[in-house]
Enzyme design. Structure first.
Site, short mmCIF file in Angstrom:
data_model
loop_
_atom_site.label_atom_id
_atom_site.label_comp_id
_atom_site.label_asym_id
_atom_site.label_seq_id
_atom_site.Cartn_x
_atom_site.Cartn_y
_atom_site.Cartn_z
N GLY A 1 -1.89 12.36 5.41
CA GLY A 1 -0.93 11.34 5.02
C GLY A 1 0.51 11.66 5.39
N HIS B 1 0.84 -1.21 0.00
CA HIS B 1 0.00 0.00 0.00
C HIS B 1 0.87 1.25 0.00
CE1 HIS B 1 -3.88 2.06 1.69
NE2 HIS B 1 -3.14 2.92 1.01
N ASP C 1 -8.93 3.50 -2.97
CA ASP C 1 -8.31 4.05 -1.75
C ASP C 1 -8.34 5.58 -1.72
OD1 ASP C 1 -6.92 3.98 0.72
OD2 ASP C 1 -5.09 4.54 -0.33
N HIS D 1 -5.34 -0.29 6.02
CA HIS D 1 -5.00 0.49 7.22
C HIS D 1 -6.05 0.46 8.34
CE1 HIS D 1 -7.38 3.23 4.85
NE2 HIS D 1 -6.38 3.62 4.08
N LEU E 1 2.47 6.43 -5.25
CA LEU E 1 3.65 6.89 -5.99
C LEU E 1 3.40 8.21 -6.71
CD1 LEU E 1 5.08 3.52 -7.41
CD2 LEU E 1 5.78 4.79 -5.37
N ARG E 2 2.13 8.66 -6.77
CA ARG E 2 1.75 10.02 -7.23
C ARG E 2 1.92 10.27 -8.72
NH1 ARG E 2 -1.29 10.64 -2.91
NH2 ARG E 2 -0.22 11.35 -1.02
N ASP F 1 1.19 2.71 3.70
CA ASP F 1 0.34 3.79 3.19
C ASP F 1 1.19 5.04 2.92
OD1 ASP F 1 -1.86 5.16 2.29
OD2 ASP F 1 -2.84 5.36 4.24
N HIS G 1 3.70 14.15 0.32
CA HIS G 1 3.11 15.44 -0.01
C HIS G 1 4.21 16.48 -0.11
CE1 HIS G 1 -1.07 14.35 0.23
NE2 HIS G 1 -0.90 13.77 1.40
N HIS H 1 -10.66 1.18 1.58
CA HIS H 1 -10.40 2.21 2.58
C HIS H 1 -11.74 2.42 3.27
CE1 HIS H 1 -8.89 6.46 3.64
NE2 HIS H 1 -10.17 6.46 4.00
ZN LIG Z 1 -6.70 4.95 2.50
ZN LIG Z 2 -3.58 4.95 0.98
#
Ligand SMILES: [Zn+2]
Ligand SMILES: [Zn+2]
Length: 448
Positions: free
Chosen positions: A331, A64, A156, A236, A67-68, A312, A316, A183
């Site tokens: 996050g 989880h 997610d 999570h 990678l954006r 997770d 950012h 999620h």
């Molecule tokens: Zn999530």
């Molecule tokens: Zn996530």
């Protein structure tokens, strides 16, 4: 292209090994694991004396991560995310589809895999969206994405809002024997919450996310998994109630598995008040819960009811975190701190042994995603992590290979870390702080 790892403790729960072994890597495969492999049997191999203070384990798999890329390359890219992964001991990661565009079709899946091949560090297993645009309305092209290389499906960040869509997703993915990762958060209960609903959020004047927002959705998903025969993997888990639901679901035969993050195992909502107040590096979703929740999760780590530790990893940009708590993005990053937190807070704290740590970080993610790995045996792909259980580690966010710095663990002193990461027989990371890794580092330079 041979490598002989000598004299380390090999811990491989899948093969029932926990003892001193030599491991011979030939090309991209493990060719032999034995109590002693003489140099004559490994002609042409680079011989690296590891010694019994290091532990050789099956490559770690983080199932989880975010990678954006595509769309948010200022936060992370496939290349920087996988560099972060191998520095954290992970030979493979599964990446969530909340990119821009969303990974809801085969062309995005193929793009991510192309970027991963170009970076050539950790293996990347894309996770496809459950619904088009992850907007919860229409089922995405699950069969196409599977064909292109997706290993699971998830919306997610945006929970699958209706039971009807979740039911269809479980039925459809179930035809391919693939998991839906959810999620779990009822949006009508979570509202505009930013922290765990309870004493601390109330005192700080932060809007709360009740534990029930998670618990009701976990219950719903397990009912639907049981009814459809599909496999739901709960992302999570953060509450004692959600974990109890998973335990009950397993005992009545539902196909349910779950993961917990390192931060939910190590922190609680008390942290919102000290040492720093309103630290946005403590804002994540699900939020840090109460200490009784955290203790329940630790018990689940110990008793086996939690299947996986997944980070997770949510990178950012500083601009998304250097704002008021209410407005900050949810996050934290996790790839480069997970192993040290696991050693320090779980293994050295006496909660679990290294074998169970390997199950949580490697064996079970491989089993759930049905990807190679989770074992060190002759003929297997040479995805290997070398751990240094006693290495003193000071977390230094500024030195992360991730583009992002958003961690609440900056400056923490922890015991235990990563010595080296080997993917397909190639040393992709060697930690210069570990003397025995020097032999591996030279090899890394020669080949890159
Ligand atoms: Zn999530
Ligand atoms: Zn996530």
């Amino acid at each position: 292209m041979k490598l002989l790892l000598k004299g380390a403790r090999v811990v491989d729960p899948a093969s029932g090994i926990d003892g001193i072994r030599d491991v011979l890597v030939d090309g991209d495969r493990i060719s032999r694991v034995d109590t002693s492999i003489p140099a004559e049997a490994a002609v042409g191999a680079a011989i690296v004396e590891l010694g019994s203070s290091l532990v050789v384990v099956p490559g770690l798999i983080d199932m989880h991560v975010h990678l954006r890329e595509p769309g948010y390359e200022h936060k992370e890219t496939v290349a920087t995310g996988t560099a972060s992964a191998v520095a954290g001991g992970f030979t493979a990661v599964a990446c969530m589809p909340n990119t821009n565009p969303v990974n809801d079709n085969a062309s995005v899946t193929r793009f991510i895999l192309k970027q991963a091949a170009a970076a050539n560090l950790a293996r990347v297993y894309p996770i496809g969206a459950v619904s088009n645009g992850s907007n919860g309305e229409h089922l995405a092209e699950i069969a196409d994405m599977r064909e292109a290389g997706c290993v699971a499906f998830s919306d997610d960040g945006r929970p699958v809002a209706t039971a009807a869509l979740m039911r269809r997703a479980l039925e459809y993915a179930g035809m391919f024997n693939m998991p839906i990762i959810d999620h779990c958060e009822d949006r009508s209960l979570a509202g505009e919450g930013v922290a765990h609903e309870g004493f601390h959020a109330a005192q700080l004047g932060l809007r709360g996310i009740p534990a029930a927002a998670e618990d009701v959705m976990v219950d719903r998903d397990i009912v639907l998994a049981h009814a459809t025969g599909g496999h739901v993997h709960i992302a999570h888990v953060s509450t004692a109630g959600a974990l109890r639901a998973v335990q009950a679901g397993k005992s009545r035969g539902a196909r349910v598995t779950c993961e917990v993050t390192p931060h939910h195992l190590t922190l609680s909502d008390e942290r919102l008040r000290a040492p720093l107040i309103y630290d946005t590096n403590l804002k994540m979703n699900p939020p840090l819960r109460g200490t009784t929740d955290r203790d329940a999760l630790l018990a689940g780590i110990r008793d086996g009811s939690i299947d996986v530790i997944a980070t997770d990893h949510a990178p950012h940009h500083a601009d998304d975190k250097r704002v008021e708590f209410d407005r900050a993005s949810f996050g934290i990053v996790g790839l480069e701190t997970a192993v040290s937190l696991g050693f320090d807070r779980l293994v050295h704290a006496g909660i679990i042994g290294i074998g169970r740590l390997v199950e949580l970080f490697s064996v079970n993610p491989a089993r759930i995603l049905k990807v190679p790995g989770g074992r060190i045996a002759s003929g297997d792909m040479a995805d290997i992590t070398i751990l240094a259980p006693d290495l003193p580690v000071t977390v230094a966010a500024a030195a992360f290979r991730s583009k992002a710095r958003n961690t609440p663990f900056d400056g923490w002193s922890l015991r235990g870390g990563v010595a080296a990461t080997i993917v397909g027989g190639r040393v992709v990371f060697a930690n210069t702080a570990v003397p025995q890794a020097a032999g591996l580092e030279r090899r890394e330079r020669r080949e890159t």
